[in-house]
Design a protein around this motif. Structure first.
Motif, PDB file in Angstrom:
ATOM      1  N   ARG A  18       0.831  -1.207   0.000  1.00  0.00           N
ATOM      2  CA  ARG A  18       0.000   0.000   0.000  1.00  0.00           C
ATOM      3  C   ARG A  18       0.866   1.257   0.000  1.00  0.00           C
ATOM      4  NH1 ARG A  18      -2.823  -3.376   3.601  1.00  0.00           N
ATOM      5  NH2 ARG A  18      -1.886  -2.378   5.419  1.00  0.00           N
ATOM      6  N   LEU A  19       1.981   1.216   0.712  1.00  0.00           N
ATOM      7  CA  LEU A  19       2.836   2.396   0.825  1.00  0.00           C
ATOM      8  C   LEU A  19       3.525   2.752  -0.487  1.00  0.00           C
ATOM      9  CD1 LEU A  19       4.435   1.709   4.325  1.00  0.00           C
ATOM     10  CD2 LEU A  19       3.058   3.710   3.720  1.00  0.00           C
ATOM     11  N   ILE A  20       3.913   1.744  -1.291  1.00  0.00           N
ATOM     12  CA  ILE A  20       4.649   2.064  -2.522  1.00  0.00           C
ATOM     13  C   ILE A  20       3.779   2.797  -3.543  1.00  0.00           C
ATOM     14  CG2 ILE A  20       6.289   0.160  -2.289  1.00  0.00           C
ATOM     15  CD1 ILE A  20       4.716  -1.392  -4.361  1.00  0.00           C
ATOM     16  N   ARG A  21       2.483   2.864  -3.290  1.00  0.00           N
ATOM     17  CA  ARG A  21       1.602   3.603  -4.192  1.00  0.00           C
ATOM     18  C   ARG A  21       1.460   5.066  -3.790  1.00  0.00           C
ATOM     19  NH1 ARG A  21      -1.567  -1.250  -3.628  1.00  0.00           N
ATOM     20  NH2 ARG A  21      -3.096  -0.159  -2.329  1.00  0.00           N
ATOM     21  N   GLN A  22       2.086   5.452  -2.686  1.00  0.00           N
ATOM     22  CA  GLN A  22       1.998   6.843  -2.247  1.00  0.00           C
ATOM     23  C   GLN A  22       2.774   7.748  -3.203  1.00  0.00           C
ATOM     24  OE1 GLN A  22      -0.004   7.824   0.309  1.00  0.00           O
ATOM     25  NE2 GLN A  22      -0.575   5.646   0.340  1.00  0.00           N
ATOM     26  N   PRO A  23       2.234   8.919  -3.578  1.00  0.00           N
ATOM     27  CA  PRO A  23       2.886   9.793  -4.559  1.00  0.00           C
ATOM     28  C   PRO A  23       4.330  10.143  -4.208  1.00  0.00           C
ATOM     29  CG  PRO A  23       0.654  10.546  -4.131  1.00  0.00           C
ATOM     30  CD  PRO A  23       0.926   9.448  -3.150  1.00  0.00           C
ATOM     31  N   GLY A  24       4.613  10.405  -2.951  1.00  0.00           N
ATOM     32  CA  GLY A  24       5.959  10.811  -2.569  1.00  0.00           C
ATOM     33  C   GLY A  24       6.980   9.694  -2.602  1.00  0.00           C
ATOM     34  N   LEU A  25       6.537   8.457  -2.713  1.00  0.00           N
ATOM     35  CA  LEU A  25       7.441   7.313  -2.679  1.00  0.00           C
ATOM     36  C   LEU A  25       7.622   6.659  -4.044  1.00  0.00           C
ATOM     37  CD1 LEU A  25       6.108   5.578   0.581  1.00  0.00           C
ATOM     38  CD2 LEU A  25       7.878   7.332   0.375  1.00  0.00           C
ATOM     39  N   ARG A  26       6.749   6.963  -4.984  1.00  0.00           N
ATOM     40  CA  ARG A  26       6.723   6.218  -6.243  1.00  0.00           C
ATOM     41  C   ARG A  26       8.028   6.325  -7.027  1.00  0.00           C
ATOM     42  NH1 ARG A  26       0.796   8.233  -8.308  1.00  0.00           N
ATOM     43  NH2 ARG A  26      -0.449   7.071  -6.795  1.00  0.00           N
ATOM     44  N   LEU A  27       8.642   7.525  -7.056  1.00  0.00           N
ATOM     45  CA  LEU A  27       9.849   7.717  -7.857  1.00  0.00           C
ATOM     46  C   LEU A  27      10.954   6.769  -7.420  1.00  0.00           C
ATOM     47  CD1 LEU A  27      11.436   9.283 -10.017  1.00  0.00           C
ATOM     48  CD2 LEU A  27      12.062  10.930  -8.217  1.00  0.00           C
ATOM     49  N   TYR A 105      17.104   5.369   0.854  1.00  0.00           N
ATOM     50  CA  TYR A 105      16.375   6.641   0.808  1.00  0.00           C
ATOM     51  C   TYR A 105      14.866   6.402   0.777  1.00  0.00           C
ATOM     52  CZ  TYR A 105      15.468  11.543  -0.232  1.00  0.00           C
ATOM     53  OH  TYR A 105      15.032  12.849  -0.176  1.00  0.00           O
ATOM     54  N   LEU A 106      14.428   5.346   0.089  1.00  0.00           N
ATOM     55  CA  LEU A 106      13.005   4.992   0.102  1.00  0.00           C
ATOM     56  C   LEU A 106      12.553   4.711   1.529  1.00  0.00           C
ATOM     57  CD1 LEU A 106      10.322   4.162  -1.244  1.00  0.00           C
ATOM     58  CD2 LEU A 106      11.302   1.878  -1.594  1.00  0.00           C
ATOM     59  N   SER A 107      13.398   4.048   2.309  1.00  0.00           N
ATOM     60  CA  SER A 107      13.069   3.782   3.706  1.00  0.00           C
ATOM     61  C   SER A 107      12.961   5.076   4.502  1.00  0.00           C
ATOM     62  CB  SER A 107      14.134   2.863   4.321  1.00  0.00           C
ATOM     63  OG  SER A 107      13.863   2.614   5.682  1.00  0.00           O
ATOM     64  N   GLU A 108      13.875   6.025   4.239  1.00  0.00           N
ATOM     65  CA  GLU A 108      13.798   7.330   4.899  1.00  0.00           C
ATOM     66  C   GLU A 108      12.469   8.026   4.606  1.00  0.00           C
ATOM     67  OE1 GLU A 108      16.858  10.199   4.739  1.00  0.00           O
ATOM     68  OE2 GLU A 108      18.484   8.733   4.720  1.00  0.00           O
ATOM     69  N   LEU A 109      12.105   8.052   3.321  1.00  0.00           N
ATOM     70  CA  LEU A 109      10.858   8.711   2.928  1.00  0.00           C
ATOM     71  C   LEU A 109       9.649   8.009   3.525  1.00  0.00           C
ATOM     72  CD1 LEU A 109      11.601   9.421  -0.853  1.00  0.00           C
ATOM     73  CD2 LEU A 109      11.652  11.057   1.048  1.00  0.00           C
ATOM     74  N   THR A 110       9.708   6.685   3.597  1.00  0.00           N
ATOM     75  CA  THR A 110       8.598   5.921   4.178  1.00  0.00           C
ATOM     76  C   THR A 110       8.452   6.249   5.659  1.00  0.00           C
ATOM     77  OG1 THR A 110       8.974   4.113   2.612  1.00  0.00           O
ATOM     78  CG2 THR A 110       7.677   3.615   4.570  1.00  0.00           C
ATOM     79  N   GLU A 111       9.584   6.316   6.366  1.00  0.00           N
ATOM     80  CA  GLU A 111       9.520   6.636   7.798  1.00  0.00           C
ATOM     81  C   GLU A 111       8.972   8.044   8.015  1.00  0.00           C
ATOM     82  OE1 GLU A 111      12.337   6.569  11.802  1.00  0.00           O
ATOM     83  OE2 GLU A 111      12.872   5.392  10.019  1.00  0.00           O
ATOM     84  N   LYS A 112       9.386   8.977   7.171  1.00  0.00           N
ATOM     85  CA  LYS A 112       8.857  10.334   7.281  1.00  0.00           C
ATOM     86  C   LYS A 112       7.356  10.340   7.027  1.00  0.00           C
ATOM     87  CE  LYS A 112       9.248  15.000   5.383  1.00  0.00           C
ATOM     88  NZ  LYS A 112       9.907  15.871   4.378  1.00  0.00           N
ATOM     89  N   HIS A 113       6.910   9.543   6.045  1.00  0.00           N
ATOM     90  CA  HIS A 113       5.479   9.442   5.745  1.00  0.00           C
ATOM     91  C   HIS A 113       4.714   8.879   6.937  1.00  0.00           C
ATOM     92  CE1 HIS A 113       1.850   8.655   3.335  1.00  0.00           C
ATOM     93  NE2 HIS A 113       1.827   7.465   3.915  1.00  0.00           N
ATOM     94  N   LEU A 114       5.302   7.925   7.646  1.00  0.00           N
ATOM     95  CA  LEU A 114       4.616   7.264   8.750  1.00  0.00           C
ATOM     96  C   LEU A 114       4.649   8.078  10.037  1.00  0.00           C
ATOM     97  CD1 LEU A 114       5.926   3.614   8.196  1.00  0.00           C
ATOM     98  CD2 LEU A 114       3.598   4.425   7.803  1.00  0.00           C
ATOM     99  N   THR A 115       5.757   8.792  10.271  1.00  0.00           N
ATOM    100  CA  THR A 115       5.929   9.471  11.553  1.00  0.00           C
ATOM    101  C   THR A 115       5.824  10.991  11.460  1.00  0.00           C
ATOM    102  OG1 THR A 115       8.337   9.676  11.329  1.00  0.00           O
ATOM    103  CG2 THR A 115       7.481   7.623  12.271  1.00  0.00           C
TER     104      THR A 115
END
Length: 251
Positions: A18-27, A105-115
């Motif tokens: 579900r997270l990989i479909r988020q606009p900020g993470l797709r690139l 970096y994808l992990s960084e962006l995901t953590e920022k999205h979650l927290t």
């Protein structure tokens, strides 16, 4: 820290998809995915050419009987099965070596999205390039951890009676390695060493195995294994935020 359950761990890969479909993470999903698809196709073509040469040589050794010469289609069926299995098991390792800076970096962006909080002060393409040596070294550490244990399990597979348990042990080990492999990305972003990550997951083993189980199964499915890597990174980051990474200190 209360350890998560096996069933809690099972849900993180689905959250990763579900997270990989988020606009900020797709690139940062698309770029390594394109690289991996190109690599997958190149490896398949090279192996096909090599196998075609082997088939031609083998058929040249056979008597000049029409029914024997027509068996080349059977060789190609066997080739397809073997190559798909080889790629299914080995592709994740290659994909992680190539995509490790992007996945960090994808992990960084995901953590920022979650927290809602920044993981580090740096970011962007410059940070990705800067992190390449460290990211590759982390991948090497995981391979060095994996190889002796894999060889030990392989040896057990040749011992009568014991080899009956080897398949189950091998699968459990793969589940454990998948958890180590992907939770390492958020751990590395927080400068938690690989040994410290192992200790953390050992304390949280049921949830770690629960997370690794669907990842290991998906990695065995051709084509799906192309998509499961970024999903596993995002799911592992959610696992880190809520379970494995709580109260962790950098080393």
């Amino acid at each position: 820290m209360a350890a998560g359950s096996f069933f809690t761990g099972l849900g993180y890969l689905g959250e990763g998809f579900r997270l990989i479909r988020q606009p900020g993470l797709r690139l940062f999903v698309i770029i390594p995915l394109v690289i991996n698809v190109l690599l997958f196709g190149l490896l398949f073509v090279l192996l096909a050419d090599l196998f075609a040469a082997m088939i031609a040589t083998a058929m040249g050794w056979l008597p000049d009987w029409a029914w024997l010469q027509s068996l080349d289609w059977l060789f190609w069926i066997l080739y397809g099965v073997v190559i798909l299995l080889m790629l299914a098991y080995g592709f994740v390792i290659i994909a992680n070596l190539i995509g490790s800076p992007f996945y960090g970096y994808l992990s960084e962006l995901t953590e920022k999205h979650l927290t809602g909080q920044e993981v580090s002060v740096g970011g962007g393409w410059g940070q990705i390039l800067k992190d390449i040596p460290r990211a590759l070294w982390r991948e090497v550490q995981k391979i060095l951890y994996y190889l002796p244990r894999a060889v030990g399990l392989l040896i057990l597979g040749f011992i009568p009676v014991i080899n009956l348990m080897a398949a189950a042990l091998w699968f459990l080990f793969n589940c454990w390695m998948m958890s180590l492999q992907y939770v390492d990305y958020p751990a590395d972003n927080h400068r938690v060493s690989f040994p410290a990550l192992r200790r953390s997951l050992q304390k949280n083993r049921p949830a770690a195995l629960g997370f690794g189980l669907p990842v290991a199964l998906a990695a065995m499915v051709p084509v799906l294994n192309l998509v499961v890597v970024p999903a596993a990174v995002c799911g592992a980051t959610a696992f880190w935020v809520r379970d494995a990474g709580r109260n962790q200190q950098p080393e």
